[in-house]
Design a protein around this motif. Sequence first.
Motif, mmCIF file in Angstrom:
data_model
loop_
_atom_site.group_PDB
_atom_site.id
_atom_site.type_symbol
_atom_site.label_atom_id
_atom_site.label_comp_id
_atom_site.label_asym_id
_atom_site.label_seq_id
_atom_site.Cartn_x
_atom_site.Cartn_y
_atom_site.Cartn_z
ATOM 1 N N GLY A 53 0.823 -1.355 -0.153
ATOM 2 C CA GLY A 53 -0.009 -0.072 0.144
ATOM 3 C C GLY A 53 0.952 1.420 0.118
ATOM 4 O O GLY A 53 0.471 2.381 -0.595
ATOM 5 N N ALA A 54 1.975 1.427 0.974
ATOM 6 C CA ALA A 54 2.806 2.384 0.655
ATOM 7 C C ALA A 54 3.552 2.640 -0.663
ATOM 8 O O ALA A 54 3.433 3.814 -1.056
ATOM 9 C CB ALA A 54 3.886 2.330 1.932
ATOM 10 N N PHE A 55 3.916 1.535 -1.182
ATOM 11 C CA PHE A 55 4.315 1.468 -2.698
ATOM 12 C C PHE A 55 3.304 2.268 -3.594
ATOM 13 O O PHE A 55 3.709 2.838 -4.546
ATOM 14 C CB PHE A 55 4.900 0.076 -3.104
ATOM 15 C CG PHE A 55 5.009 0.198 -4.523
ATOM 16 C CD1 PHE A 55 6.319 0.646 -5.185
ATOM 17 C CD2 PHE A 55 4.135 -0.653 -5.379
ATOM 18 C CE1 PHE A 55 6.404 0.689 -6.677
ATOM 19 C CE2 PHE A 55 4.465 -0.501 -6.853
ATOM 20 C CZ PHE A 55 5.454 -0.019 -7.287
ATOM 21 N N ARG A 58 3.206 5.873 -2.864
ATOM 22 C CA ARG A 58 4.190 6.506 -3.568
ATOM 23 C C ARG A 58 4.136 6.725 -5.167
ATOM 24 O O ARG A 58 4.500 7.617 -5.558
ATOM 25 C CB ARG A 58 5.649 5.839 -3.224
ATOM 26 C CG ARG A 58 6.070 6.019 -1.754
ATOM 27 C CD ARG A 58 7.389 5.767 -1.528
ATOM 28 N NE ARG A 58 7.564 4.320 -1.934
ATOM 29 C CZ ARG A 58 7.665 3.430 -0.989
ATOM 30 N NH1 ARG A 58 7.316 3.498 0.187
ATOM 31 N NH2 ARG A 58 7.717 2.182 -1.408
ATOM 32 N N PHE A 59 3.609 5.546 -5.806
ATOM 33 C CA PHE A 59 3.399 5.548 -7.250
ATOM 34 C C PHE A 59 2.492 6.374 -7.804
ATOM 35 O O PHE A 59 2.586 7.468 -8.535
ATOM 36 C CB PHE A 59 3.326 4.117 -7.607
ATOM 37 C CG PHE A 59 2.976 3.849 -9.048
ATOM 38 C CD1 PHE A 59 4.165 3.999 -10.003
ATOM 39 C CD2 PHE A 59 1.871 3.974 -9.694
ATOM 40 C CE1 PHE A 59 3.955 3.756 -11.328
ATOM 41 C CE2 PHE A 59 1.516 3.839 -10.928
ATOM 42 C CZ PHE A 59 2.682 3.700 -11.974
ATOM 43 N N ALA A 60 1.418 6.664 -6.913
ATOM 44 C CA ALA A 60 0.317 7.448 -7.237
ATOM 45 C C ALA A 60 0.561 8.769 -7.124
ATOM 46 O O ALA A 60 0.206 9.731 -7.878
ATOM 47 C CB ALA A 60 -1.208 7.142 -6.611
ATOM 48 N N ARG A 61 1.306 9.026 -6.156
ATOM 49 C CA ARG A 61 1.877 10.439 -5.695
ATOM 50 C C ARG A 61 2.715 11.037 -6.935
ATOM 51 O O ARG A 61 2.824 12.057 -7.221
ATOM 52 C CB ARG A 61 2.692 10.591 -4.351
ATOM 53 C CG ARG A 61 2.604 12.103 -3.836
ATOM 54 C CD ARG A 61 3.194 11.901 -2.261
ATOM 55 N NE ARG A 61 2.224 11.311 -1.595
ATOM 56 C CZ ARG A 61 2.510 10.465 -0.843
ATOM 57 N NH1 ARG A 61 3.349 9.613 -0.801
ATOM 58 N NH2 ARG A 61 1.580 9.742 0.056
ATOM 59 N N PHE A 62 3.648 10.268 -7.169
ATOM 60 C CA PHE A 62 4.744 10.512 -8.189
ATOM 61 C C PHE A 62 3.865 10.594 -9.548
ATOM 62 O O PHE A 62 4.335 11.811 -10.253
ATOM 63 C CB PHE A 62 5.537 9.365 -8.679
ATOM 64 C CG PHE A 62 6.650 9.450 -9.420
ATOM 65 C CD1 PHE A 62 7.682 10.594 -9.553
ATOM 66 C CD2 PHE A 62 6.491 8.779 -10.763
ATOM 67 C CE1 PHE A 62 8.396 10.689 -10.546
ATOM 68 C CE2 PHE A 62 7.308 9.125 -11.722
ATOM 69 C CZ PHE A 62 8.174 9.954 -11.632
ATOM 70 N N PRO A 113 -5.486 0.394 -10.915
ATOM 71 C CA PRO A 113 -5.534 -0.243 -9.700
ATOM 72 C C PRO A 113 -4.671 0.313 -8.265
ATOM 73 O O PRO A 113 -5.159 0.558 -7.298
ATOM 74 C CB PRO A 113 -5.169 -1.633 -9.899
ATOM 75 C CG PRO A 113 -5.324 -1.874 -11.543
ATOM 76 C CD PRO A 113 -4.741 -0.693 -11.978
ATOM 77 N N LEU A 114 -3.475 0.629 -9.098
ATOM 78 C CA LEU A 114 -2.334 1.232 -7.741
ATOM 79 C C LEU A 114 -3.023 2.668 -7.323
ATOM 80 O O LEU A 114 -3.094 2.805 -6.053
ATOM 81 C CB LEU A 114 -1.219 1.498 -8.527
ATOM 82 C CG LEU A 114 -0.470 0.280 -8.825
ATOM 83 C CD1 LEU A 114 0.764 0.514 -9.264
ATOM 84 C CD2 LEU A 114 -0.123 -0.490 -7.304
ATOM 85 N N ILE A 115 -3.754 3.398 -8.379
ATOM 86 C CA ILE A 115 -4.305 4.785 -7.929
ATOM 87 C C ILE A 115 -5.610 4.330 -6.759
ATOM 88 O O ILE A 115 -5.843 5.051 -5.989
ATOM 89 C CB ILE A 115 -4.440 5.533 -9.038
ATOM 90 C CG1 ILE A 115 -3.208 5.943 -9.779
ATOM 91 C CG2 ILE A 115 -5.465 6.722 -8.726
ATOM 92 C CD1 ILE A 115 -3.508 6.596 -11.176
ATOM 93 N N LEU A 116 -6.342 3.642 -7.204
ATOM 94 C CA LEU A 116 -7.509 2.870 -6.496
ATOM 95 C C LEU A 116 -7.095 2.465 -5.099
ATOM 96 O O LEU A 116 -7.720 2.778 -4.155
ATOM 97 C CB LEU A 116 -8.278 1.988 -7.258
ATOM 98 C CG LEU A 116 -9.225 2.306 -8.426
ATOM 99 C CD1 LEU A 116 -9.867 1.235 -9.219
ATOM 100 C CD2 LEU A 116 -10.074 3.651 -8.239
ATOM 101 N N LEU A 117 -6.015 1.678 -5.061
ATOM 102 C CA LEU A 117 -5.581 1.378 -3.678
ATOM 103 C C LEU A 117 -4.966 2.450 -2.974
ATOM 104 O O LEU A 117 -5.515 2.330 -1.647
ATOM 105 C CB LEU A 117 -4.602 0.336 -3.945
ATOM 106 C CG LEU A 117 -3.786 -0.229 -2.679
ATOM 107 C CD1 LEU A 117 -4.910 -0.824 -1.918
ATOM 108 C CD2 LEU A 117 -2.582 -1.167 -3.083
ATOM 109 N N ALA A 118 -4.334 3.439 -3.629
ATOM 110 C CA ALA A 118 -3.898 4.574 -2.696
ATOM 111 C C ALA A 118 -5.037 5.291 -2.333
ATOM 112 O O ALA A 118 -5.236 5.921 -1.089
ATOM 113 C CB ALA A 118 -2.845 5.372 -3.632
ATOM 114 N N GLN A 119 -6.198 5.452 -3.211
ATOM 115 C CA GLN A 119 -7.382 6.118 -2.753
ATOM 116 C C GLN A 119 -7.981 5.655 -1.643
ATOM 117 O O GLN A 119 -8.712 6.220 -0.830
ATOM 118 C CB GLN A 119 -8.338 6.445 -4.174
ATOM 119 C CG GLN A 119 -7.783 7.501 -5.022
ATOM 120 C CD GLN A 119 -8.637 7.418 -6.168
ATOM 121 O OE1 GLN A 119 -9.731 6.831 -6.109
ATOM 122 N NE2 GLN A 119 -8.142 8.555 -7.211
ATOM 123 N N ASN A 120 -8.117 4.170 -1.505
ATOM 124 C CA ASN A 120 -8.825 3.356 -0.557
ATOM 125 C C ASN A 120 -8.162 3.545 0.729
ATOM 126 O O ASN A 120 -8.736 3.643 1.752
ATOM 127 C CB ASN A 120 -9.005 2.154 -0.840
ATOM 128 C CG ASN A 120 -9.887 1.684 -2.252
ATOM 129 O OD1 ASN A 120 -10.590 2.462 -2.431
ATOM 130 N ND2 ASN A 120 -9.429 0.689 -2.787
#
Length: 208
Positions: A53-55, A58-62, A113-120
């Motif tokens: 989740g932390a990864f 970071r990916f969504a923030r980048f 999916p990574l952005i959705l995971l970061a939003q969740n």
Amino acid sequence: MPERRPRVPGPTPPSTSAAAAAAASSSRNRLDQPLAKARRWVPHTTMDPESFGAFAERFARFMGTARFLVYMTAFVILWLLWNTVAPGPVRFDPYAFIFLTLMLSLQASYAAPLILLAQNRQADRDKVQMEQDRARNERTLADTEFLTREVAALRLALREVATRDFVRSELRTLLEDLEERAEERGRRQRLVERADPPAATRGDPAGS
């Protein structure tokens, strides 16, 4: 000659498969034995959800920064120029750019999916923060109500007690009385001194 009686057929023994199924069901229903683990066709992989989740965050923030847009734009421009201007033998993705389209599609399919995971995860944190704020507000409201009741009780208890303004006014009146008495005493002393001057200032009639 004795009469023969017809032979009554006895109960047929259960088949082997039925006996095995009954034994399996009885062993499955027993609570003193652990259940046998089912066979997995796909190996079970363990992954730390917090690290992943932390990864993802970071990916969504980048991906939401201007640096990513600049890097992505430069990469696409270089890709197009290389496969358009470069000599034919070194072009690995000619016009139509199928490979570039495939790469961008793969990037989008993994980024979503990574952005959705970061939003969740952010939504979960917001929910926890909201619950903490609600609990803090409830405690603050309870403390305020308690202090209000205490102040009301103190006012009721101090209704018959002298207030600070009353004590101050009484002290001021007493001080004025003391000052008036001191002035009156000084005035009387001056009058006595004027009426009876000391012997040094009197004229001696015998000596004259």
